[in-house]
Design a protein around this motif. Structure first.
Motif, PDB file in Angstrom:
ATOM      1  N   LEU A 182       0.818  -1.198   0.043  1.00 37.32           N
ATOM      2  CA  LEU A 182      -0.106   0.071   0.029  1.00 37.32           C
ATOM      3  C   LEU A 182       0.793   1.429  -0.100  1.00 37.32           C
ATOM      4  O   LEU A 182       0.697   1.996  -0.807  1.00 37.32           O
ATOM      5  CB  LEU A 182      -0.833   0.066   1.151  1.00 37.32           C
ATOM      6  CG  LEU A 182      -1.833   1.209   1.281  1.00 37.32           C
ATOM      7  CD1 LEU A 182      -2.991   1.215  -0.128  1.00 37.32           C
ATOM      8  CD2 LEU A 182      -2.757   1.199   2.421  1.00 37.32           C
ATOM      9  N   HIS A 213      -9.102   4.746   2.916  1.00 36.75           N
ATOM     10  CA  HIS A 213      -9.981   3.677   3.126  1.00 36.75           C
ATOM     11  C   HIS A 213     -11.481   4.371   3.427  1.00 36.75           C
ATOM     12  O   HIS A 213     -12.495   3.535   3.089  1.00 36.75           O
ATOM     13  CB  HIS A 213      -9.654   2.834   4.259  1.00 36.75           C
ATOM     14  CG  HIS A 213      -8.609   1.830   3.910  1.00 36.75           C
ATOM     15  ND1 HIS A 213      -7.420   1.436   4.739  1.00 36.75           N
ATOM     16  CD2 HIS A 213      -8.213   1.252   2.783  1.00 36.75           C
ATOM     17  CE1 HIS A 213      -6.621   0.871   4.236  1.00 36.75           C
ATOM     18  NE2 HIS A 213      -7.035   0.672   2.936  1.00 36.75           N
ATOM     19  N   ASP A 317      -5.513   1.977  -4.235  1.00 35.78           N
ATOM     20  CA  ASP A 317      -5.957   0.889  -3.649  1.00 35.78           C
ATOM     21  C   ASP A 317      -6.027  -0.383  -4.505  1.00 35.78           C
ATOM     22  O   ASP A 317      -5.543  -1.348  -3.965  1.00 35.78           O
ATOM     23  CB  ASP A 317      -7.356   0.934  -3.116  1.00 35.78           C
ATOM     24  CG  ASP A 317      -7.721   0.403  -1.813  1.00 35.78           C
ATOM     25  OD1 ASP A 317      -7.002   0.249  -0.837  1.00 35.78           O
ATOM     26  OD2 ASP A 317      -9.000  -0.309  -1.998  1.00 35.78           O
ATOM     27  N   TYR A 500     -10.511  -6.289  -0.611  1.00 34.56           N
ATOM     28  CA  TYR A 500      -9.242  -6.596  -0.198  1.00 34.56           C
ATOM     29  C   TYR A 500      -9.109  -7.773   0.650  1.00 34.56           C
ATOM     30  O   TYR A 500     -10.144  -8.239   1.164  1.00 34.56           O
ATOM     31  CB  TYR A 500      -8.441  -5.416   0.361  1.00 34.56           C
ATOM     32  CG  TYR A 500      -8.957  -4.803   1.462  1.00 34.56           C
ATOM     33  CD1 TYR A 500      -8.624  -5.149   2.819  1.00 34.56           C
ATOM     34  CD2 TYR A 500     -10.228  -3.847   1.397  1.00 34.56           C
ATOM     35  CE1 TYR A 500      -9.107  -4.628   3.826  1.00 34.56           C
ATOM     36  CE2 TYR A 500     -10.559  -3.052   2.523  1.00 34.56           C
ATOM     37  CZ  TYR A 500     -10.141  -3.862   3.952  1.00 34.56           C
ATOM     38  OH  TYR A 500     -10.811  -3.136   5.102  1.00 34.56           O
TER      39      TYR A 500
END
Length: 516
Positions: A182, A213, A317, A500
């Motif tokens: 990330l 997020h 992402d 994810y």
């Protein structure tokens, strides 16, 4: 006072009235020839059947009701596409009729009232904005201009992992690959878009990830206002706290974008064309007011922020998610990992210590590994919803205007009618068709969508994924932590706009020693 006989007559006639009304509604439904679907409950429709992971619940429902299925999300009719044949029919024959976007609370707020590319309704404005992105931001030349950024950041990732390995070649403790990857995609996206790494963005690493997020959660949330009448929706979003969360997230992003834009303006741009980042390009467009916009089009700072939102949330992402799933599947399939590593290590010159982007073209098996990862684990399991603009027929059923359409690419990627042993991670399945791609022309897998609303940033995203994965496999051997077995690796999905791996991927790197 009403006669008792009259009241009795009314009571006796009421059931007959409701029976007549139900038959009339059923008759209208048959006449309209809607797609089949599970019976909706009053007021909430089929919301109760979505479950924690909607793509999985909808896949199960489609096995009963078919690949073109109608459900109700509150008051909103929504068609779910779950087969490659239906997706092909939609994108090839009815793309223009179904390529708009619904007006949703989260997307409208974070896109500055639909000034972006991904969420704006179809029309002249969208065509102009997409043209900008294709020609100015995501062209092959522009993607190539950021080659050095990608290679530098991947090198820093390899150095960071190497620093955890002792001189004996072993690692003291597992590395959190979910966090590392990330950070990689954050840095690449920030440098491409803003010219600075996210560590220099003014937000701390932990807060930076939280904002990302939260933004994705807001884009993927079901707002009451989107599903129910306005007065009920507004009250519901207020009570749930969603309205406040959305406003806070917007303000944080807006302040972040404004600071970066102000910094660029103060620097008066860059003279070296190859060092231009995306904000430089967009500020240049604002200044020049390009002729193809027309005199009525005023390109403003809000337009720049809306485009940055698309690039930022999509770029950070999805790349990290794909890399994490790829590494997890390779750990679970040692044969595949060994084969991929052998291809890379025999293809790279012995005097090189890292894989460059020019080496990637010769790594055919690596590309198949990426394709197989995207088949099994598309980051966006349900494509961004479309909204129909005119009536058309799909799979023998009538689809009416103002209907939402969502394509379940997760279900298509696991369809046993298309894929042999669909749950098995087997990159070799693509060797029979080397020209098979996921750019919207092969409807058996559509991780980037298709038709007019397909993702314009495919090339940029794949460049990062392929380069990072090649170097992770070239520079290190990998294993699970002590005492952990392959079958212990949790592959559970976490819900959201992008899906994810629920638990962080913890792996032990072992430095690969080049042969003498």
């Amino acid at each position: 006072m009403a006669s008792p006989w009259l009241l009795l007559a009314i009571l006796l006639l009421l059931p007959l009235f409701f029976i007549f009304l139900r038959k009339k509604q059923n008759s209208q439904t048959k006449t309209k020839n809607h797609p089949p679907g599970p019976p909706p409950l009053p007021f909430i429709g089929n919301l109760h059947q979505l479950g924690v992971l909607p793509h999985q619940s909808l896949c199960q429902l489609s096995k009963k009701y078919g690949p073109v299925m109608l459900i109700k999300l509150g008051r909103v009719p929504t068609v779910i596409i779950s087969s490659s044949e239906a997706a092909k029919d939609l994108f090839k024959n009815h793309d223009l009729s179904s390529c708009s976007r619904p007006s949703l609370t989260g997307t409208g707020k974070l896109s500055y009232n639909y000034l972006d590319i991904a969420f704006t309704p179809y029309g002249d404005y969208w065509r102009e904005m997409r043209k900008i992105c294709v020609l100015e931001l995501f062209s092959a030349k522009r993607v190539q201009s950021f080659k050095s950024v990608r290679e530098e950041e991947v090198s820093l990732l390899i150095e960071s992992i190497s620093s955890s390995i002792s001189s004996s070649g072993s690692c003291f403790s597992p590395v959190d690959m979910s966090e590392k990857l990330l950070i990689l995609t954050c840095n690449i996206t920030c440098r491409v878009a803003f010219g600075t790494s996210f560590q220099e963005s003014g937000l701390g690493q932990e807060r930076f990830q939280e904002v990302i997020h939260e933004g994705l959660a807001m884009l993927g949330s079901f707002c009451f206002a989107d599903l129910f009448p306005y007065y009920l929706g507004w009250i519901g979003d207020k009570i749930s706290g969603l309205h406040g969360r959305l406003e806070r997230n917007f303000q944080e992003f807006d302040g972040f974008y404004q600071k970066i834009i102000d910094d660029h303006i103060q620097k008066d741009g860059r003279k070296d064309q190859e060092q231009e980042d995306i904000i430089d390009v967009l500020l240049g467009l604002e200044k020049s007011q390009r002729e193809n916009f027309g005199s009525a089009f005023q390109f403003s700072k809000d337009h720049i922020k809306a485009i940055l939102m698309n690039i930022f949330l999509a770029g950070v992402d999805t790349g990290a998610i794909t890399l994490v799933w790829a590494m997890a599947e390779l750990i679970r399939n040692p044969r595949v990992m060994k084969k991929a590593q052998q291809e890379i290590r025999t293809s790279i010159n012995k005097d090189k210590t890292i894989v460059s982007e020019t080496d990637i073209e010769n790594l055919e098996y690596l590309k198949m590994v990426v394709k197989e990862t995207l088949r099994l684990h598309p980051p966006g399991t349900l494509l961004i919803p479309r909204e129909t603009m005119s009536q058309f027929s799909l799979n023998g059923h009538e689809i009416y205007p103002k209907t939402r359409i969502q394509v379940n690419v997760w279900a298509i990627g696991k369809d046993p009618n298309i894929w042999r042993n669909p749950n098995e991670f087997c990159p070799e399945r693509f060797s029979a068709n080397p020209n098979f791609d996921f750019k919207g022309d092969s409807y058996e897998m559509l991780p980037f969508g298709g038709g007019r609303r397909g993702c314009p940033g495919i090339t940029m995203g794949l460049a990062t994924v392929e380069l990072a994965l090649a170097n992770l496999l070239f520079c290190f051997d990998w294993k699970l932590g002590d005492g952990m077995k392959i079958e212990d690796l949790n592959m559970e999905e976490a819900p959201g706009l992008t899906v994810y791996k629920k638990e962080p991927l913890l792996l032990v790197p072992i430095k690969y020693q080049l042969p003498a």
